[in-house]
Motif scaffolding. Structure first.
Motif, PDB file in Angstrom:
ATOM      1  N   PRO A   1     -64.374  -5.844 -38.784  1.00  0.00           N
ATOM      2  CA  PRO A   1     -65.244  -6.068 -37.623  1.00  0.00           C
ATOM      3  C   PRO A   1     -65.255  -4.848 -36.702  1.00  0.00           C
ATOM      4  N   LYS A   2     -66.307  -4.740 -35.922  1.00  0.00           N
ATOM      5  CA  LYS A   2     -66.419  -3.657 -34.957  1.00  0.00           C
ATOM      6  C   LYS A   2     -65.582  -3.981 -33.713  1.00  0.00           C
ATOM      7  N   PRO A   3     -65.200  -2.978 -32.955  1.00  0.00           N
ATOM      8  CA  PRO A   3     -64.501  -3.248 -31.681  1.00  0.00           C
ATOM      9  C   PRO A   3     -65.408  -4.039 -30.748  1.00  0.00           C
ATOM     10  N   ASN A   4     -64.830  -4.921 -29.978  1.00  0.00           N
ATOM     11  CA  ASN A   4     -65.622  -5.760 -29.083  1.00  0.00           C
ATOM     12  C   ASN A   4     -65.328  -5.506 -27.611  1.00  0.00           C
ATOM     13  N   GLY A   5     -64.697  -4.375 -27.298  1.00  0.00           N
ATOM     14  CA  GLY A   5     -64.412  -4.067 -25.899  1.00  0.00           C
ATOM     15  C   GLY A   5     -63.372  -2.966 -25.786  1.00  0.00           C
ATOM     16  N   ILE A   6     -62.954  -2.721 -24.551  1.00  0.00           N
ATOM     17  CA  ILE A   6     -61.969  -1.671 -24.282  1.00  0.00           C
ATOM     18  C   ILE A   6     -60.568  -2.217 -24.540  1.00  0.00           C
ATOM     19  N   ILE A   7     -59.800  -1.487 -25.319  1.00  0.00           N
ATOM     20  CA  ILE A   7     -58.413  -1.857 -25.590  1.00  0.00           C
ATOM     21  C   ILE A   7     -57.551  -1.070 -24.598  1.00  0.00           C
ATOM     22  N   TRP A   8     -57.245  -1.682 -23.473  1.00  0.00           N
ATOM     23  CA  TRP A   8     -56.564  -0.971 -22.386  1.00  0.00           C
ATOM     24  C   TRP A   8     -55.157  -0.528 -22.781  1.00  0.00           C
ATOM     25  N   SER A   9     -54.506  -1.259 -23.660  1.00  0.00           N
ATOM     26  CA  SER A   9     -53.136  -0.908 -24.031  1.00  0.00           C
ATOM     27  C   SER A   9     -53.059   0.401 -24.808  1.00  0.00           C
ATOM     28  N   GLN A  10     -54.202   0.924 -25.256  1.00  0.00           N
ATOM     29  CA  GLN A  10     -54.210   2.196 -25.973  1.00  0.00           C
ATOM     30  C   GLN A  10     -54.705   3.351 -25.116  1.00  0.00           C
ATOM     31  N   LEU A  11     -54.989   3.086 -23.851  1.00  0.00           N
ATOM     32  CA  LEU A  11     -55.457   4.128 -22.938  1.00  0.00           C
ATOM     33  C   LEU A  11     -54.317   4.559 -22.027  1.00  0.00           C
ATOM     34  N   THR A  12     -54.240   5.844 -21.779  1.00  0.00           N
ATOM     35  CA  THR A  12     -53.234   6.392 -20.873  1.00  0.00           C
ATOM     36  C   THR A  12     -53.792   6.471 -19.461  1.00  0.00           C
ATOM     37  N   PRO A  13     -52.932   6.497 -18.439  1.00  0.00           N
ATOM     38  CA  PRO A  13     -53.439   6.666 -17.063  1.00  0.00           C
ATOM     39  C   PRO A  13     -54.213   7.963 -16.875  1.00  0.00           C
ATOM     40  N   GLU A  14     -53.822   9.025 -17.624  1.00  0.00           N
ATOM     41  CA  GLU A  14     -54.552  10.289 -17.512  1.00  0.00           C
ATOM     42  C   GLU A  14     -56.004  10.124 -17.945  1.00  0.00           C
ATOM     43  N   LYS A  15     -56.219   9.344 -19.003  1.00  0.00           N
ATOM     44  CA  LYS A  15     -57.579   9.130 -19.488  1.00  0.00           C
ATOM     45  C   LYS A  15     -58.387   8.308 -18.507  1.00  0.00           C
ATOM     46  N   VAL A  16     -57.773   7.318 -17.888  1.00  0.00           N
ATOM     47  CA  VAL A  16     -58.479   6.488 -16.914  1.00  0.00           C
ATOM     48  C   VAL A  16     -58.904   7.320 -15.713  1.00  0.00           C
ATOM     49  N   ARG A  17     -58.040   8.207 -15.257  1.00  0.00           N
ATOM     50  CA  ARG A  17     -58.400   9.052 -14.124  1.00  0.00           C
ATOM     51  C   ARG A  17     -59.420  10.108 -14.528  1.00  0.00           C
ATOM     52  N   GLN A  18     -59.389  10.535 -15.780  1.00  0.00           N
ATOM     53  CA  GLN A  18     -60.329  11.544 -16.252  1.00  0.00           C
ATOM     54  C   GLN A  18     -61.745  10.982 -16.340  1.00  0.00           C
ATOM     55  N   VAL A  19     -61.893   9.715 -16.694  1.00  0.00           N
ATOM     56  CA  VAL A  19     -63.209   9.078 -16.840  1.00  0.00           C
ATOM     57  C   VAL A  19     -63.364   8.079 -15.695  1.00  0.00           C
ATOM     58  N   PRO A  20     -64.114   8.411 -14.655  1.00  0.00           N
ATOM     59  CA  PRO A  20     -64.188   7.537 -13.470  1.00  0.00           C
ATOM     60  C   PRO A  20     -64.714   6.141 -13.777  1.00  0.00           C
ATOM     61  N   ILE A  21     -65.641   5.998 -14.736  1.00  0.00           N
ATOM     62  CA  ILE A  21     -66.213   4.685 -15.009  1.00  0.00           C
ATOM     63  C   ILE A  21     -65.162   3.712 -15.529  1.00  0.00           C
ATOM     64  N   LEU A  22     -64.100   4.233 -16.161  1.00  0.00           N
ATOM     65  CA  LEU A  22     -63.045   3.344 -16.658  1.00  0.00           C
ATOM     66  C   LEU A  22     -62.348   2.620 -15.514  1.00  0.00           C
ATOM     67  N   LYS A  23     -62.190   3.294 -14.404  1.00  0.00           N
ATOM     68  CA  LYS A  23     -61.535   2.663 -13.258  1.00  0.00           C
ATOM     69  C   LYS A  23     -62.368   1.496 -12.742  1.00  0.00           C
TER      70      LYS A  23
ATOM     71  N   THR B   1     -53.313  -3.929 -18.794  1.00  0.00           N
ATOM     72  CA  THR B   1     -52.119  -3.084 -18.770  1.00  0.00           C
ATOM     73  C   THR B   1     -52.348  -1.849 -19.628  1.00  0.00           C
ATOM     74  N   LEU B   2     -52.055  -0.671 -19.095  1.00  0.00           N
ATOM     75  CA  LEU B   2     -52.264   0.579 -19.810  1.00  0.00           C
ATOM     76  C   LEU B   2     -51.096   0.864 -20.748  1.00  0.00           C
ATOM     77  N   LYS B   3     -51.211   1.924 -21.474  1.00  0.00           N
ATOM     78  CA  LYS B   3     -50.212   2.305 -22.461  1.00  0.00           C
ATOM     79  C   LYS B   3     -48.868   2.579 -21.783  1.00  0.00           C
ATOM     80  N   ASP B   4     -47.801   2.061 -22.379  1.00  0.00           N
ATOM     81  CA  ASP B   4     -46.435   2.227 -21.867  1.00  0.00           C
ATOM     82  C   ASP B   4     -46.245   1.598 -20.485  1.00  0.00           C
ATOM     83  N   GLY B   5     -47.189   0.768 -20.038  1.00  0.00           N
ATOM     84  CA  GLY B   5     -47.048   0.105 -18.754  1.00  0.00           C
ATOM     85  C   GLY B   5     -47.175   1.005 -17.549  1.00  0.00           C
ATOM     86  N   ARG B   6     -47.678   2.223 -17.735  1.00  0.00           N
ATOM     87  CA  ARG B   6     -47.811   3.167 -16.624  1.00  0.00           C
ATOM     88  C   ARG B   6     -49.094   2.911 -15.853  1.00  0.00           C
TER      89      ARG B   6
END
Length: 531
Positions: A233-255, A269-274
């Protein structure tokens, strides 16, 4: 002297089969890039490494795209902004469909909508499909806008008949699709098409695919149209547990999307709970300014812009935070401590001290001599007594520095001993620094871009700390940390060629002059030793 690496003659699919269980995504990427580059199966921009390949026949594959029923039914088409999909963007606008293009690196929203001029011809539409035209004729779409995408067209580095796809390794295509799912712009039934060269179709093991990897429904090459036998199956949304805080800050729409899903009660919850607050500012800036994991090298502009003003010092005042001494001073004066807001700190007027052994005096005609410095001290004390407790800049005075009178210019013939200890200030000479190990690369064509040079030197395992580009004059400078690294790079780049022209690689003139001076000094030393 190192030799040129042999050209890859085996197809990427044959190379993947030889790798067996040791195959990785990066190995598949390198195999495809090397084969396309070595066999001239790609067009501008080159080299193809770290790019979506602009393969030979990309325009033909785009024409086959228009024959699909999914394209004919679609009203809104999302196409990536890479060069190989340029003709697909043109044909979409020519068919009077709504064209959406992702913003570069997702830093300013998610989509840009192409708005070509009304009634324009094919020439304008072709210009609108280029990277420059996308900037001039596109407008951003807000996050609250309701967008429904009927067809998604993406580029790939490698793809399999099962629908498994490998991109250039940055993850932006996967993130774009996940964000479109979160915004409701696509559904699991939305058709995804990729256009590639025949040799980019390889057998990708299912074990390499991760949960967030995008899957395709159709593969279109310059010779055929392949409908993928997709089972996953195709992905059905954002998998937050695989995103780092650096990536979230880098892409403003993610916030924005994270806050919205958090309010909906979903686990974000982001990767490693950060969290974003756990990232040091410098570390985050380094991640945001990096391409392919390589940090950018900044010039002096980034260091000396802390205080902005009309002068180099940053204007008449600077901003600073309150310290413990400031708070104690507030308490003594009966004032309330500040709330950590930056306040103005005026620069103190510089008062030049008199030279030791000789005071500057002036004569008023009646031999009533007063010290010039004492007048300033008296005025300063009067100013403090008039406005006690007042904070503000002191009155400006004429701060022109007076040149001390030399002994022969003195008209006071009776006090020559006052000037006996005068010593003129010794002017410092220029600092002599060791030259930076630098290579000169000449005979560069004006049409060559710096990215092509970087790709060529990286292909020869040469990694300078800085590349100084002057393509308009046909040369570039490569700077290294150590002299040994420069010597090794000089040997590796002797047969460097770009677009069929051999480049001239040698040590920079400053290094040559330094070596010549060392030789001359050694020769003088030998002559003295013979004497």
């Amino acid at each position: 002297m190192s030799t040129m690496p042999p050209k890859q003659t085996k197809t990427p699919n044959e190379s993947v089969q030889e790798m067996g269980k040791e195959v990785t995504k990066e190995a598949i990427r390198k195999s495809v890039w090397n084969y396309l580059e070595d066999n001239d199966l790609v067009q501008f921009p080159r080299p193809v490494h770290h790019r979506i390949p602009n393969f030979v026949g990309a325009a033909t594959a785009a024409e086959k795209l228009t024959e699909l029923d999914a394209f004919k039914r679609a009203q809104t088409v999302k196409i990536n902004p890479d060069k190989p999909q340029e003709n697909a963007r043109f044909l979409t606008m020519e068919a009077e469909k709504t064209l959406l293009v992702p913003t570069p690196r997702l830093r300013h929203g998610l989509f840009n909508k192409l708005l070509p001029p009304q009634g324009c011809g094919k020439e304008i539409l072709r210009y609108c499909s280029t990277s420059q035209g996308l900037k001039e004729y596109s407008v951003p779409i807000g996050l609250e806008a309701k967008v429904k995408v009927d067809l998604v067209v993406i580029g790939s580095v490698a793809v399999s008949k099962e629908g498994y796809r490998i991109g250039k390794g940055e993850g932006f295509a996967d993130l774009e699709y996940a964000m479109m799912c979160a915004m409701g712009a696509v559904s699991p039934d939305t058709i995804i098409v990729t256009t590639v060269h025949d040799t980019q179709v390889v057998d990708i093991p299912e074990s390499l695919m991760e949960e967030h990897d995008i899957l395709v429904d159709y593969i279109i090459t310059e010779t055929q149209v392949i409908r993928c036998d997709r089972t996953k199956p195709k992905p059905n949304g954002i998998i937050w547990s695989q995103l780092t805080p650096e990536k979230v800050r880098q892409v403003p729409i993610l916030k924005f999307l994270r806050e919205r899903e958090k309010e909906a009660g979903r686990d974000v919850t982001l990767k490693d709970g950060r969290e974003e607050d756990d990232i040091p500012e410098r570390e985050d800036r380094r991640h945001m300014d990096s391409d392919y994991g390589r940090p950018r090298y900044r010039g002096r502009g980034g260091r000396f812009r802390r205080y902005r003003g009309s002068r180099r010092g940053g204007g008449p005042y600077r901003e600073r935070r309150e310290t413990e001494e400031d708070r104690e001073e507030y308490m003594q004066n009966g004032e309330e401590a500040g709330d950590e807001k930056p306040r103005q700190r005026f620069r103190r007027n510089r008062r030049y001290r008199r030279r030791r052994g000789g005071s500057r005096r002036h004569d008023d005609g009646d031999n009533n001599e007063e010290s010039h410095d004492d007048e300033h001290e008296q005025e300063h004390e009067e100013g403090e007594s008039e406005g006690e407790g007042r904070r503000g800049p002191p009155r400006r005075r004429n701060m022109r520095r007076r040149r001390p009178r030399r002994r022969e210019e003195s008209d006071n013939t009776g006090d020559d001993e006052e000037h006996d200890d005068y010593r003129p200030r010794r002017r410092r000479g220029p600092r002599t620094r060791a030259p930076i190990p630098t290579l000169f690369v000449g005979s560069i064509q004006r049409s060559v871009r710096v990215s092509e040079l970087k790709g060529e030197i990286r292909g020869k395992d040469v990694n300078p700390i800085r590349v100084i580009w002057n393509g308009a004059k046909g040369y570039s400078l490569l700077q290294f940390q150590e002299m040994q690294e420069m010597e090794a790079a000089l040997d590796a780049l002797q047969n460097l060629e770009i677009r069929g022209r051999k480049l001239r690689v040698e040590k920079s003139n400053r290094l040559k002059q330094g070596e010549d001076s060392d030789i001359i000094q050694d020769g003088v030393g030998d002559e003295k030793s013979e004497d």
